[in-house]
Structures are given as C-alpha cells and as structure tokens.
Write a protein that holds these residues in place. Structure first.
Motif, PDB file in Angstrom:
ATOM      1  N   ALA A   1     -11.742  -0.804  42.019  1.00 42.65           N
ATOM      2  CA  ALA A   1     -12.087   0.384  41.247  1.00 42.65           C
ATOM      3  C   ALA A   1     -13.151   1.482  41.803  1.00 42.65           C
ATOM      4  CB  ALA A   1     -12.179  -0.229  39.893  1.00 42.65           C
ATOM      5  N   ARG A   2     -14.175   0.733  42.212  1.00 45.20           N
ATOM      6  CA  ARG A   2     -15.335   1.519  42.690  1.00 45.20           C
ATOM      7  C   ARG A   2     -15.139   2.171  43.703  1.00 45.20           C
ATOM      8  NH1 ARG A   2     -19.296   0.895  46.583  1.00 45.20           N
ATOM      9  NH2 ARG A   2     -18.341  -0.848  47.037  1.00 45.20           N
ATOM     10  N   LEU A   3     -14.056   1.669  44.657  1.00 41.88           N
ATOM     11  CA  LEU A   3     -13.758   2.561  45.797  1.00 41.88           C
ATOM     12  C   LEU A   3     -12.395   3.598  45.742  1.00 41.88           C
ATOM     13  CD1 LEU A   3     -14.014  -0.351  48.205  1.00 41.88           C
ATOM     14  CD2 LEU A   3     -15.492   1.624  48.155  1.00 41.88           C
ATOM     15  N   ALA A   4     -12.066   3.811  44.415  1.00 45.73           N
ATOM     16  CA  ALA A   4     -11.006   4.730  44.170  1.00 45.73           C
ATOM     17  C   ALA A   4     -11.293   5.988  44.135  1.00 45.73           C
ATOM     18  CB  ALA A   4     -10.562   4.394  42.611  1.00 45.73           C
ATOM     19  N   PRO A   5     -10.475   6.837  44.758  1.00 49.86           N
ATOM     20  CA  PRO A   5     -10.930   8.384  44.759  1.00 49.86           C
ATOM     21  C   PRO A   5     -10.967   8.926  43.598  1.00 49.86           C
ATOM     22  CG  PRO A   5      -8.413   7.929  45.058  1.00 49.86           C
ATOM     23  CD  PRO A   5      -9.110   6.524  45.038  1.00 49.86           C
ATOM     24  N   SER A   6     -11.913  10.151  43.630  1.00 48.06           N
ATOM     25  CA  SER A   6     -11.935  11.151  42.315  1.00 48.06           C
ATOM     26  C   SER A   6     -12.344  12.287  43.051  1.00 48.06           C
ATOM     27  CB  SER A   6     -13.204  10.404  41.578  1.00 48.06           C
ATOM     28  OG  SER A   6     -14.521  10.643  42.345  1.00 48.06           O
ATOM     29  N   SER A   7     -12.255  13.485  42.176  1.00 44.98           N
ATOM     30  CA  SER A   7     -12.504  14.761  42.674  1.00 44.98           C
ATOM     31  C   SER A   7     -14.018  14.814  43.197  1.00 44.98           C
ATOM     32  CB  SER A   7     -12.205  15.787  41.639  1.00 44.98           C
ATOM     33  OG  SER A   7     -10.969  15.722  41.180  1.00 44.98           O
ATOM     34  N   PHE A   8     -14.041  15.358  44.379  1.00 40.16           N
ATOM     35  CA  PHE A   8     -15.249  15.544  45.048  1.00 40.16           C
ATOM     36  C   PHE A   8     -15.866  14.281  45.269  1.00 40.16           C
ATOM     37  CE2 PHE A   8     -14.684  19.154  41.985  1.00 40.16           C
ATOM     38  CZ  PHE A   8     -14.395  20.178  42.817  1.00 40.16           C
ATOM     39  N   GLY A   9     -15.230  13.203  45.131  1.00 41.74           N
ATOM     40  CA  GLY A   9     -16.009  12.142  45.163  1.00 41.74           C
ATOM     41  C   GLY A   9     -17.029  11.775  44.280  1.00 41.74           C
ATOM     42  N   LEU A  10     -17.187  12.743  43.185  1.00 38.60           N
ATOM     43  CA  LEU A  10     -18.224  12.449  42.422  1.00 38.60           C
ATOM     44  C   LEU A  10     -18.299  11.330  41.274  1.00 38.60           C
ATOM     45  CD1 LEU A  10     -20.541  14.102  40.719  1.00 38.60           C
ATOM     46  CD2 LEU A  10     -18.833  15.280  39.085  1.00 38.60           C
ATOM     47  N   HIS A  11     -16.711  10.706  41.057  1.00 36.48           N
ATOM     48  CA  HIS A  11     -16.866   9.500  40.304  1.00 36.48           C
ATOM     49  C   HIS A  11     -17.556   9.632  39.053  1.00 36.48           C
ATOM     50  CE1 HIS A  11     -16.321   4.817  41.296  1.00 36.48           C
ATOM     51  NE2 HIS A  11     -15.141   5.471  41.067  1.00 36.48           N
ATOM     52  N   PRO A  12     -17.120  10.487  37.785  1.00 36.96           N
ATOM     53  CA  PRO A  12     -17.889  10.693  36.691  1.00 36.96           C
ATOM     54  C   PRO A  12     -17.416   9.651  35.744  1.00 36.96           C
ATOM     55  CG  PRO A  12     -15.953  12.124  36.858  1.00 36.96           C
ATOM     56  CD  PRO A  12     -15.944  11.244  38.178  1.00 36.96           C
ATOM     57  N   TRP A  13     -17.235   8.273  36.162  1.00 39.54           N
ATOM     58  CA  TRP A  13     -17.053   7.311  35.337  1.00 39.54           C
ATOM     59  C   TRP A  13     -17.417   5.901  35.483  1.00 39.54           C
ATOM     60  CZ3 TRP A  13     -13.919   3.283  36.813  1.00 39.54           C
ATOM     61  CH2 TRP A  13     -13.303   3.493  37.942  1.00 39.54           C
TER      62      TRP A  13
ATOM     63  N   SER B   1      -8.999 -13.198  30.649  1.00 40.31           N
ATOM     64  CA  SER B   1     -10.111 -13.904  31.112  1.00 40.31           C
ATOM     65  C   SER B   1     -11.336 -12.758  30.825  1.00 40.31           C
ATOM     66  CB  SER B   1      -9.937 -14.178  32.457  1.00 40.31           C
ATOM     67  OG  SER B   1     -11.056 -14.134  33.066  1.00 40.31           O
ATOM     68  N   ASP B   2     -11.036 -11.305  31.192  1.00 41.46           N
ATOM     69  CA  ASP B   2     -11.713 -10.451  31.102  1.00 41.46           C
ATOM     70  C   ASP B   2     -11.286  -9.327  30.743  1.00 41.46           C
ATOM     71  OD1 ASP B   2     -14.319 -11.585  33.210  1.00 41.46           O
ATOM     72  OD2 ASP B   2     -12.292 -12.466  33.829  1.00 41.46           O
ATOM     73  N   LEU B   3     -12.352  -8.197  30.017  1.00 48.78           N
ATOM     74  CA  LEU B   3     -11.697  -7.142  29.791  1.00 48.78           C
ATOM     75  C   LEU B   3     -12.713  -6.069  30.618  1.00 48.78           C
ATOM     76  CD1 LEU B   3     -10.100  -5.611  27.454  1.00 48.78           C
ATOM     77  CD2 LEU B   3     -12.258  -5.334  26.024  1.00 48.78           C
ATOM     78  N   LEU B   4     -11.931  -5.022  30.981  1.00 48.54           N
ATOM     79  CA  LEU B   4     -12.482  -3.883  31.654  1.00 48.54           C
ATOM     80  C   LEU B   4     -12.549  -2.477  30.921  1.00 48.54           C
ATOM     81  CD1 LEU B   4     -11.221  -4.421  35.449  1.00 48.54           C
ATOM     82  CD2 LEU B   4     -13.292  -5.402  34.308  1.00 48.54           C
ATOM     83  N   VAL B   5     -13.561  -2.089  30.753  1.00 51.50           N
ATOM     84  CA  VAL B   5     -13.768  -0.593  30.034  1.00 51.50           C
ATOM     85  C   VAL B   5     -13.935   0.472  30.978  1.00 51.50           C
ATOM     86  CG1 VAL B   5     -14.625   0.567  28.072  1.00 51.50           C
ATOM     87  CG2 VAL B   5     -14.333  -1.899  27.753  1.00 51.50           C
ATOM     88  N   PHE B   6     -12.885   1.222  31.058  1.00 52.97           N
ATOM     89  CA  PHE B   6     -13.152   2.528  31.754  1.00 52.97           C
ATOM     90  C   PHE B   6     -13.809   3.857  30.868  1.00 52.97           C
ATOM     91  CE2 PHE B   6      -9.853  -0.110  33.926  1.00 52.97           C
ATOM     92  CZ  PHE B   6     -10.002   0.013  35.017  1.00 52.97           C
ATOM     93  N   ALA B   7     -15.006   4.223  31.396  1.00 51.33           N
ATOM     94  CA  ALA B   7     -15.690   4.991  30.509  1.00 51.33           C
ATOM     95  C   ALA B   7     -16.168   6.017  31.254  1.00 51.33           C
ATOM     96  CB  ALA B   7     -16.881   4.242  29.833  1.00 51.33           C
ATOM     97  N   VAL B   8     -15.992   7.254  30.525  1.00 51.49           N
ATOM     98  CA  VAL B   8     -16.636   8.485  31.317  1.00 51.49           C
ATOM     99  C   VAL B   8     -18.188   8.776  31.092  1.00 51.49           C
ATOM    100  CG1 VAL B   8     -14.623   9.768  31.458  1.00 51.49           C
ATOM    101  CG2 VAL B   8     -15.835  10.070  29.534  1.00 51.49           C
TER     102      VAL B   8
END
Length: 211
Positions: A33-45, A73-80
């Motif tokens: 998830a950390r290595l996922a692409p995002s616009s401009f590589g900004l990764h605003p989340w 087992s675990d919960l992941l929260v994707f947060a901006v």
C-alpha cells in the motif's frame, strides 16, 4: 501463484475465523500500500493499522458494525490528510530533494505545477475528494498484495466515518477516514460466499479495444 490466479481466488469474505495474519505477511501487505502510485507521487493519505481486539470490538459496536471487524486479524483504515494541501506539497518537495540528494530549488517548477493543480480544484473539499481517489488506488494495491499472500481482505464503506475518526483520534492526527479493510482468513463454514463462482462480465463485454 500468478496475480491473475490470486484475483480469481480472492473475494470479499463476509465471515472470518479469527486466525492471526503473521506479522511479516502483514508488513508486506502494508508496504505494498505504501508503494502504491498516486498523482505526482504526493501520496496524500496514510494507513492506520488497528490490531487490538479490544479496540476493534469498540469500533464494531460504535462505528463499523460488520463481523469482519472483530473476526479478522487486523483492520486497515485508509485515511486522507485533512490539512492544507499546498503545505503537503512543500513537505513532499522537501522530502524528494532529501531522498534524491538534489537542491530543493531545482524542484521549484514541479512544486509550482502541483500547486497550480491544487488551485484549479478550487476548494479544500475538492482536494479531499481527489485525495480519497488516491487512497482507493492504495486500497486496490493492498487487496492484490493480500490475495498474493492468500490473506482475505474485505474492503468496506459501510461504517460511520465521524465515529470511527473520533474513536481512533484521527482528527488530532490531521486524518479523515475514507474506507476500511479487514484482513484475516475466511470462515468457509459460516461464509455463504465461500466457494461460489466469481461473477464478472465476460472480457468481450468489458474491454473495448479501439484500433
């Protein structure tokens, strides 16, 4: 197992058996998830990882009443990142200059171009919506990574964001939840979806090729 095989294997498990995902497996999924692409590589989340059974039980009762929250087992929260987006750009450019060992001033053109895009969006709320779309890209990568690890991953929008944010103290961290994902292992005896044929549109009805 190929990625295609893994995606045929995966489905959104509705019931899980409580078995723990090994830490090293979990780290690989979160790193994807950390290595996922995002616009401009900004990764605003950012990713918020909730492993505590007690805390997940409280979230289940107050904010996310779905069984995977407590059976997984675990919960992941994707947060901006709910803060000034131009300040985020400045932080990103500083980090890029440090990582690539270049003078920060050499990146001023890139910095100004990104800020120009932020101006075009017109409001903080529009930027938040854009950031949420970036978080969904990360969730898609995490789903695929989990499938390759043969870990069940159930993405969920059926929760109360404000209550979840309060329970996790996300506002104090400058974060706003967008989507959550439970990780664990399917309970094949209680999950009616286990073993069912995957239903998707035929390829010829899905892909439009323009030559």
């Amino acid at each position: 197992m190929t990625l295609t095989d893994a995606l045929h294997w995966r489905y959104a498990a509705k019931r899980m058996n409580g078995e723990q995902v090994p830490q090293e497996t979990l780290e690989r999924i979160m790193d994807a998830a950390r290595l996922a692409p995002s616009s401009f590589g900004l990764h605003p989340w950012s990713l918020v990882h909730v492993r505590s059974q007690d805390l997940r039980a409280r979230l289940h009762d107050d904010a996310a009443p779905q069984p995977q929250v407590i059976e997984g087992s675990d919960l992941l929260v994707f947060a901006v990142h709910d803060r000034d987006f131009k300040a985020q750009v400045d932080d990103y450019i500083t980090h890029m200059a440090h990582t690539r060992e270049v003078d920060e001033s050499s990146l001023d053109g890139f910095r100004n171009m990104i800020k120009g895009v932020m101006d075009q969006k017109g409001s903080h709320e529009a930027c938040l919506e854009w950031a949420a779309r970036q978080a969904y890209i990360g969730m898609g990568v995490a789903l695929s990574a989990a499938a390759l690890e043969e870990v069940d991953a159930s993405p969920m929008e059926g929760f109360y964001p404000a209550k979840l944010d309060e329970a996790l103290g996300l506002q104090e961290k400058g974060l706003k939840s967008v989507v959550i994902m439970a990780l664990g292992y399917r309970d094949t005896e209680r999950d009616q979806g286990a073993g069912r044929a995957k239903v998707r549109r035929d390829r010829d009805d899905f892909v439009y090729t323009i030559e």
